[in-house]
Design a protein around this motif. Structure first.
Motif, PDB file in Angstrom:
ATOM      1  N   ASP A 253       5.255  25.110 -23.519  1.00  0.00           N
ATOM      2  CA  ASP A 253       5.154  26.566 -23.565  1.00  0.00           C
ATOM      3  C   ASP A 253       3.774  27.035 -24.008  1.00  0.00           C
ATOM      4  O   ASP A 253       3.272  28.057 -23.516  1.00  0.00           O
ATOM      5  N   GLU A 410      13.640  29.341 -14.736  1.00  0.00           N
ATOM      6  CA  GLU A 410      12.197  29.355 -15.016  1.00  0.00           C
ATOM      7  C   GLU A 410      11.683  30.783 -15.160  1.00  0.00           C
ATOM      8  O   GLU A 410      10.803  31.043 -15.990  1.00  0.00           O
ATOM      9  N   ARG A 413      12.455  31.704 -18.633  1.00  0.00           N
ATOM     10  CA  ARG A 413      11.521  31.034 -19.558  1.00  0.00           C
ATOM     11  C   ARG A 413      10.154  31.717 -19.550  1.00  0.00           C
ATOM     12  O   ARG A 413       9.571  31.985 -20.611  1.00  0.00           O
ATOM     13  N   ARG A 416      10.154  34.908 -21.406  1.00  0.00           N
ATOM     14  CA  ARG A 416      10.124  34.687 -22.856  1.00  0.00           C
ATOM     15  C   ARG A 416       8.718  34.327 -23.325  1.00  0.00           C
ATOM     16  O   ARG A 416       8.210  34.898 -24.291  1.00  0.00           O
TER      17      ARG A 416
END
Length: 430
Positions: A253, A410, A413, A416
């Motif tokens: 990330d 995805e 994600r 986020r």
């Protein structure tokens, strides 16, 4: 000047291959290709055709044999000596030798890699796999082929006089738009219409009309072949493809959050001046600017390509002010679904606040809306995007959720990681 209606009526398509050259593509593709060739040459990617307008049954309209013939023709193309000389020796954005000798040697020897084509219901599945520098050059010609074959399928049903009247009406429409644009003081506008054009001949005609009708307000075209033949500026910088692939290559990330800036660091090391244009909306404009390193504020400007263009431009203005920059010295390039009314509105709203420019695309080079029965020539939204990089899926969030792409897990994600909250959906025009 080519009599387009007669050429279409004669149906001598062998003298009119849809894509005539490897430089019948957008200038930013070549700039990005050189950057990828330098920085990520071993990356393996998959590009895929995506028809956002599902009501257009491409496989019912377009003969598979004709499609394969056009794609095979593209694979036979290589740079001519004149094209190579133009790329090697021309001045682009005030810079000579924009393209390095090692890149040019590679490009001069290039033939595009194989494609995979399969019919799925009333649509085509068209994909390209291989090394990133090679595969990325399929995007624009693949779109041009599908768009023009769809146009040809409609035109093939029309009589000789119908075609003459159709093109007369189409030319009148373009010229009336140009006359309306003349009323805008200090206008700066370029043709961005290659990927979803009605045809090559039509785009070439539109560029000539813009040259004559707008004079110095017309700054050039994104199409390299037309720029070369009509002796106008080739216009373009970079696109969503770069951050999408860089992000897909991120290992965690933290690396994902940094990826969009890594792209621009590589670009910064290679280019200067008017080539330093930020495209901030891949994973949300506001979050991108809020977290941007200070050196990016010194870049020349931004390109607005999704969401509400006025909101995006004002967000950029506020960001420049917060970083101690003078927005009136910055360039904002509007490029999403533009037509005359929106160009006028945005110019009036931001004149004096920024240096406003416009990249006019599909509604310049493919606006035959309402001119044939059932509106069968209306433009539609067709894209060809990188969907995998080294086996990992790519994601695009955009400032318009209707343009988002990628697996839902995805997408969640990425939202986020990049802090993207609720977004206002906008109609996708093209």
């Amino acid at each position: 000047m080519v009599d387009i209606a007669s050429r279409v009526w004669n149906h001598k398509w062998k003298i009119d291959p849809i894509v005539r050259s490897l430089i019948d593509t957008d200038f930013y593709k070549l700039l990005m290709c050189q950057s990828v060739f330098r920085n990520k040459p071993g990356t393996q990617v998959t590009f895929s055709l995506i028809n956002r307008s599902k009501h257009i049954p491409l496989a019912d309209l377009i003969d598979e044999g004709e499609l394969r013939e056009q794609l095979d023709h593209i694979r036979s193309l290589s740079l001519s000596r004149g094209e190579s000389t133009w790329l090697r020796g021309n001045t682009f954005y005030g810079k000579r030798q924009m393209f390095r000798p090692d890149f040019m040697e590679w490009f001069e020897g290039l033939r595009l890699p194989p494609y995979h084509l399969e019919r799925k219901g009333d649509q085509y599945e068209l994909t390209f796999e291989g090394s990133w520098p090679e595969v990325m050059l399929w995007e624009i010609p693949a779109l041009a082929v599908l768009m023009e074959l769809r146009s040809r399928a409609v035109l093939d049903r029309m009589g000789r006089f119908e075609l003459q009247v159709l093109y007369a009406r189409g030319m009148t429409r373009v010229w009336e738009k140009i006359e309306a644009l003349r009323e805008i003081p200090d206008l700066s506008i370029a043709d961005f219409g290659t990927r979803r054009r009605h045809s090559f001949l039509w785009q070439d005609w539109c560029v000539q009309a813009m040259q004559e009708g707008l004079g110095d307000a017309f700054t050039g075209t994104s199409n390299c072949k037309i720029a070369m033949s009509r002796e106008v500026e080739a216009i373009g910088t970079n696109a969503h493809e770069l951050p999408m692939v860089y992000a897909a290559l991120a290992k965690d990330d933290a690396a994902l959050a940094q990826a969009p800036y890594d792209v621009l660091q590589d670009w910064h090391d290679e280019h200067e001046g008017n080539l330093r244009i930020i495209l901030p909306d891949t994973y949300g404009t506001k979050g991108f600017l809020d977290n941007a390193p200070d050196w990016l504020a010194g870049w020349t400007g931004i390109r607005v390509d999704s969401g509400d263009p006025a909101v995006a431009a004002q967000t950029a203005i506020d960001w420049w002010k917060s970083r101690g920059e003078d927005p009136s010295e910055k360039r904002v390039i509007f490029s999403d679904g533009l037509d005359v009314a929106k160009i006028k509105e945005l110019h009036q709203q931001f004149a004096g606040k920024v240096k406003a420019s416009f990249g006019w695309g599909t509604l310049l080079t493919n606006d035959f809306r309402g001119l044939v029965p059932d509106d069968a020539l209306a433009p539609f939204s067709l894209v060809c995007k990188a969907v995998k990089a080294n086996g990992s899926p790519t994601v695009k969030l955009s400032d318009n959720p209707n343009k988002a792409m990628g697996p839902q897990s995805e997408i969640d994600r990425y939202k986020r990681v990049f802090g993207v909250g609720d977004q206002a959906a906008q109609k996708v025009i093209v």
